[in-house]
Design a protein around this motif. Structure first.
Motif, PDB file in Angstrom:
ATOM      1  N   ALA A 125       0.822  -1.204   0.000  1.00  0.00           N
ATOM      2  CA  ALA A 125       0.000   0.000   0.000  1.00  0.00           C
ATOM      3  C   ALA A 125       0.862   1.264   0.000  1.00  0.00           C
ATOM      4  N   THR A 126       1.984   1.208   0.714  1.00  0.00           N
ATOM      5  CA  THR A 126       2.831   2.394   0.796  1.00  0.00           C
ATOM      6  C   THR A 126       3.926   2.392  -0.272  1.00  0.00           C
ATOM      7  N   GLY A 127       3.968   1.319  -1.065  1.00  0.00           N
ATOM      8  CA  GLY A 127       4.975   1.223  -2.122  1.00  0.00           C
ATOM      9  C   GLY A 127       6.404   1.222  -1.587  1.00  0.00           C
ATOM     10  N   THR A 128       6.592   0.669  -0.373  1.00  0.00           N
ATOM     11  CA  THR A 128       7.912   0.747   0.241  1.00  0.00           C
ATOM     12  C   THR A 128       8.802  -0.460  -0.026  1.00  0.00           C
ATOM     13  N   GLN A 129       8.229  -1.669  -0.006  1.00  0.00           N
ATOM     14  CA  GLN A 129       9.021  -2.878  -0.184  1.00  0.00           C
ATOM     15  C   GLN A 129       8.306  -3.753  -1.201  1.00  0.00           C
ATOM     16  N   ASN A 130       9.022  -4.305  -2.168  1.00  0.00           N
ATOM     17  CA  ASN A 130       8.383  -5.331  -2.984  1.00  0.00           C
ATOM     18  C   ASN A 130       9.265  -6.569  -3.060  1.00  0.00           C
ATOM     19  N   CYS A 131       8.783  -7.567  -3.808  1.00  0.00           N
ATOM     20  CA  CYS A 131       9.430  -8.880  -3.826  1.00  0.00           C
ATOM     21  C   CYS A 131      10.949  -8.789  -3.971  1.00  0.00           C
ATOM     22  N   ILE A 132      11.409  -7.992  -4.927  1.00  0.00           N
ATOM     23  CA  ILE A 132      12.846  -8.056  -5.227  1.00  0.00           C
ATOM     24  C   ILE A 132      13.706  -7.336  -4.198  1.00  0.00           C
ATOM     25  N   GLN A 133      13.097  -6.399  -3.434  1.00  0.00           N
ATOM     26  CA  GLN A 133      13.897  -5.766  -2.377  1.00  0.00           C
ATOM     27  C   GLN A 133      14.235  -6.780  -1.285  1.00  0.00           C
ATOM     28  N   CYS A 134      13.337  -7.719  -1.051  1.00  0.00           N
ATOM     29  CA  CYS A 134      13.607  -8.716  -0.013  1.00  0.00           C
ATOM     30  C   CYS A 134      14.302  -9.962  -0.559  1.00  0.00           C
ATOM     31  N   HIS A 135      13.943 -10.378  -1.752  1.00  0.00           N
ATOM     32  CA  HIS A 135      14.462 -11.656  -2.253  1.00  0.00           C
ATOM     33  C   HIS A 135      15.553 -11.513  -3.302  1.00  0.00           C
ATOM     34  N   GLY A 136      15.742 -10.315  -3.833  1.00  0.00           N
ATOM     35  CA  GLY A 136      16.696 -10.156  -4.933  1.00  0.00           C
ATOM     36  C   GLY A 136      15.998 -10.408  -6.258  1.00  0.00           C
ATOM     37  N   THR A 137      16.751 -10.307  -7.338  1.00  0.00           N
ATOM     38  CA  THR A 137      16.140 -10.414  -8.662  1.00  0.00           C
ATOM     39  C   THR A 137      16.591 -11.686  -9.381  1.00  0.00           C
ATOM     40  N   HIS A 138      17.858 -11.684  -9.804  1.00  0.00           N
ATOM     41  CA  HIS A 138      18.325 -12.839 -10.575  1.00  0.00           C
ATOM     42  C   HIS A 138      18.960 -13.908  -9.697  1.00  0.00           C
ATOM     43  N   ALA A 139      19.518 -13.496  -8.568  1.00  0.00           N
ATOM     44  CA  ALA A 139      20.220 -14.466  -7.708  1.00  0.00           C
ATOM     45  C   ALA A 139      19.324 -14.963  -6.575  1.00  0.00           C
ATOM     46  N   ILE A 140      18.015 -15.052  -6.793  1.00  0.00           N
ATOM     47  CA  ILE A 140      17.083 -15.454  -5.734  1.00  0.00           C
ATOM     48  C   ILE A 140      17.422 -16.843  -5.192  1.00  0.00           C
ATOM     49  N   GLN A 141      17.520 -16.904  -3.858  1.00  0.00           N
ATOM     50  CA  GLN A 141      17.877 -18.172  -3.208  1.00  0.00           C
ATOM     51  C   GLN A 141      16.665 -18.787  -2.527  1.00  0.00           C
ATOM     52  N   ARG A 142      16.789 -20.049  -2.140  1.00  0.00           N
ATOM     53  CA  ARG A 142      15.772 -20.650  -1.284  1.00  0.00           C
ATOM     54  C   ARG A 142      15.693 -19.812  -0.025  1.00  0.00           C
ATOM     55  N   ILE A 143      14.488 -19.645   0.481  1.00  0.00           N
ATOM     56  CA  ILE A 143      14.336 -18.692   1.576  1.00  0.00           C
ATOM     57  C   ILE A 143      14.949 -19.187   2.883  1.00  0.00           C
ATOM     58  N   SER A 144      15.388 -18.196   3.660  1.00  0.00           N
ATOM     59  CA  SER A 144      15.816 -18.474   5.025  1.00  0.00           C
ATOM     60  C   SER A 144      15.357 -17.279   5.845  1.00  0.00           C
ATOM     61  N   LEU A 145      15.214 -17.479   7.130  1.00  0.00           N
ATOM     62  CA  LEU A 145      14.701 -16.397   7.976  1.00  0.00           C
ATOM     63  C   LEU A 145      15.713 -15.275   8.145  1.00  0.00           C
ATOM     64  N   GLU A 146      16.927 -15.488   7.634  1.00  0.00           N
ATOM     65  CA  GLU A 146      17.941 -14.432   7.704  1.00  0.00           C
ATOM     66  C   GLU A 146      17.534 -13.199   6.890  1.00  0.00           C
ATOM     67  N   ILE A 147      16.536 -13.384   6.003  1.00  0.00           N
ATOM     68  CA  ILE A 147      16.025 -12.230   5.246  1.00  0.00           C
ATOM     69  C   ILE A 147      15.553 -11.148   6.209  1.00  0.00           C
ATOM     70  N   ILE A 148      15.041 -11.591   7.366  1.00  0.00           N
ATOM     71  CA  ILE A 148      14.577 -10.622   8.362  1.00  0.00           C
ATOM     72  C   ILE A 148      15.732 -10.312   9.311  1.00  0.00           C
ATOM     73  N   ASN A 149      16.309  -9.137   9.169  1.00  0.00           N
ATOM     74  CA  ASN A 149      17.398  -8.739  10.073  1.00  0.00           C
ATOM     75  C   ASN A 149      17.363  -7.222  10.279  1.00  0.00           C
ATOM     76  N   PRO A 150      17.972  -6.763  11.381  1.00  0.00           N
ATOM     77  CA  PRO A 150      17.879  -5.344  11.731  1.00  0.00           C
ATOM     78  C   PRO A 150      18.388  -4.428  10.619  1.00  0.00           C
ATOM     79  N   GLU A 151      19.422  -4.866   9.941  1.00  0.00           N
ATOM     80  CA  GLU A 151      19.996  -4.017   8.905  1.00  0.00           C
ATOM     81  C   GLU A 151      18.991  -3.735   7.797  1.00  0.00           C
ATOM     82  N   LYS A 152      18.261  -4.794   7.421  1.00  0.00           N
ATOM     83  CA  LYS A 152      17.335  -4.699   6.305  1.00  0.00           C
ATOM     84  C   LYS A 152      15.973  -4.161   6.727  1.00  0.00           C
TER      85      LYS A 152
END
Ligand code: HEC
Ligand code: HEC
Ligand code: HEC
Ligand code: HEC
Ligand code: HEC
Length: 277
Positions: A125-152
């Motif tokens: 709704a706020t246009g702040t985060q979309n799929c590729i900001q969290c997962h990347g574009t071409h180098a998308i990996q199998r998910i891990s909870l490390e995606i959620i971290n203070p830096e990001k």
């Protein structure tokens, strides 16, 4: 020149044959040579001098999408059998670079349900985060909870909600992992019904991951509680089977002890008989 014995020749032959078999196995060396040539997008792009155009091939080749066979055309459209620039024509439903607001639909061609949930989020709704900001574009990996971290996750708000989200998800993942290991180690008892139940828990856990894309903690927690309840049922069933397994073991040891005692008694008895002769 050294003369080879027949045995040595056979050994070398077997070695070469083994090597040939390894190379011919699909998914190993042969695939590495053939794969890029089959897909015209990859074949042409990998050698283009402009980094911007060739780098996606390198990045993509180590991604989860390469692993499952989602090639360039899966995301960008176009005709991967046409070796010319026409592969990228409008008529082939080719999408160049999606704009920021188009990414959700772009990924949502395949990740449909998840994208629907994501469209209900504050991030969308706020246009702040979309799929590729969290997962990347071409180098998308199998998910891990490390995606959620203070830096990001604390650039725009505090880390409290992200941390809560991570806790909810990791608790579920851990509990699931423990049950999975326990079921594997149960021996000599029918575990299939239990394994099926755990399979259902896994499907529901995947649903939590879908709902987590609403980034709405009330909804995520509600769904997570449903899965926790299912897990509790599976865990008590595991405990029951483990109890039976334990009883059987004790019984086994008890029988061994009994027979050993009998054997010793018989042996002693025989000896005293002999001694008294
Ligand atoms: C014969 C070589 C060739 C083939 C085959 C080819 N491309 Fe391209 N591609 C190029 C060149 C050159 C450019 C840069 C010029 C342009 O944008 O048209 C490009 C540009 C692109 C871009 C970036 C456009 C932008 O926004 O700058 C994408 C995405 C792309 N190609 C994807 C694909 C896909 C997917 C396929 C297969 C269906 C494919 N290409 C097949 C040569 C090729
Ligand atoms: C998972 C979906 C997906 C796959 C698979 C994929 N792309 Fe892309 N590609 C994208 C997205 C999304 C963008 C836009 C990225 C952005 O805006 O930052 C993009 C951008 C590009 C660009 C423009 C890069 C730039 O910096 O301007 C090129 C070129 C490209 N892709 C080529 C390819 C090629 C070649 C392949 C196959 C090896 C491929 N892509 C596979 C999603 C994908
Ligand atoms: C704010 C960060 C964020 C955004 C935005 C986001 N994701 Fe995720 N995604 C995650 C996290 C974190 C997980 C891991 C959840 C877990 O392990 O339970 C995940 C999991 C996934 C999964 C695995 C789910 C499964 O079990 O099948 C897929 C696929 C996925 N995301 C795709 C997408 C797509 C497509 C979009 C855009 C529509 C998107 N994500 C947007 C953070 C994000
Ligand atoms: C052509 C279909 C297709 C498109 C388009 C596509 N994906 Fe996927 N994606 C897949 C498949 C198939 C898998 C593997 C699912 C599996 O094995 O569980 C996958 C896996 C993933 C995973 C890993 C999930 C996991 O279980 O760990 C993420 C993250 C992901 N995709 C994100 C994206 C994002 C972001 C985009 C858009 C840039 C995108 N995908 C576009 C088909 C697609
Ligand atoms: C570019 C800015 C930005 C980044 C980076 C960002 N968010 Fe957000 N997030 C927002 C906005 C804007 C909202 C809605 C307003 C608010 O709650 O602050 C929001 C809301 C949320 C909410 C809902 C909060 C609630 O109390 O309901 C969660 C959960 C969340 N974000 C998780 C994450 C996670 C996880 C990450 C990292 C993967 C992340 N965010 C990164 C902008 C961002």
């Amino acid at each position: 020149m050294k003369k080879y014995s027949r045995i040595e020749i056979l050994r070398i032959g077997a070695l070469l044959f083994g090597l040939a078999m390894v190379c011919m196995r699909p998914g190993t060396v042969a695939a590495a040579f053939e794969e890029p040539l089959k897909n015209s997008c990859i074949a042409c792009h990998k050698d283009l001098p402009d980094e911007r155009l060739s780098r996606p091939v390198k990045l993509w080749s180590g991604s989860v999408h390469a692993e499952v066979g989602n090639t360039c055309d899966g995301c960008h459209g176009g005709d991967p059998n046409d070796p010319t620039l026409k592969a990228m024509s409008e008529g082939n439903r080719f999408y160049r670079r999606p704009k920021e607001e188009e990414v959700t639909g772009f990924c949502g061609k395949c990740h449909q349900e998840l994208s629907e949930y994501f469209k209900q989020s504050a991030h969308w709704a706020t246009g702040t985060q979309n799929c590729i900001q969290c997962h990347g574009t071409h180098a998308i990996q199998r998910i891990s909870l490390e995606i959620i971290n203070p830096e990001k996750c604390s650039a725009c708000h505090d880390y409290e909600s992200p941390d809560k989200l991570k806790m909810v998800l990791s608790t579920l993942h851990n509990r699931f992992g423990v049950s999975q290991e326990k079921i594997k180690s149960i021996q000599g008892l029918p575990i299939q019904p239990l394994a099926d139940k755990l399979g259902n828990v896994w499907n529901q856990l995947r649903q939590v991951r879908m709902v987590s894309h609403t980034f709405d903690m009330t909804r995520v927690k509600k769904k997570a509680e449903e899965v926790q309840a299912l897990m509790t049922t599976v865990e008590s069933e595991i405990a029951r089977l483990e109890g039976i397994e334990q009883e059987r073991k004790l019984l086994g040891w008890g029988l061994i002890a009994l027979f050993s005692a009998l054997a010793i008694a018989t042996w002693r008895y025989n000896r005293t008989e002999k001694d008294s002769e």
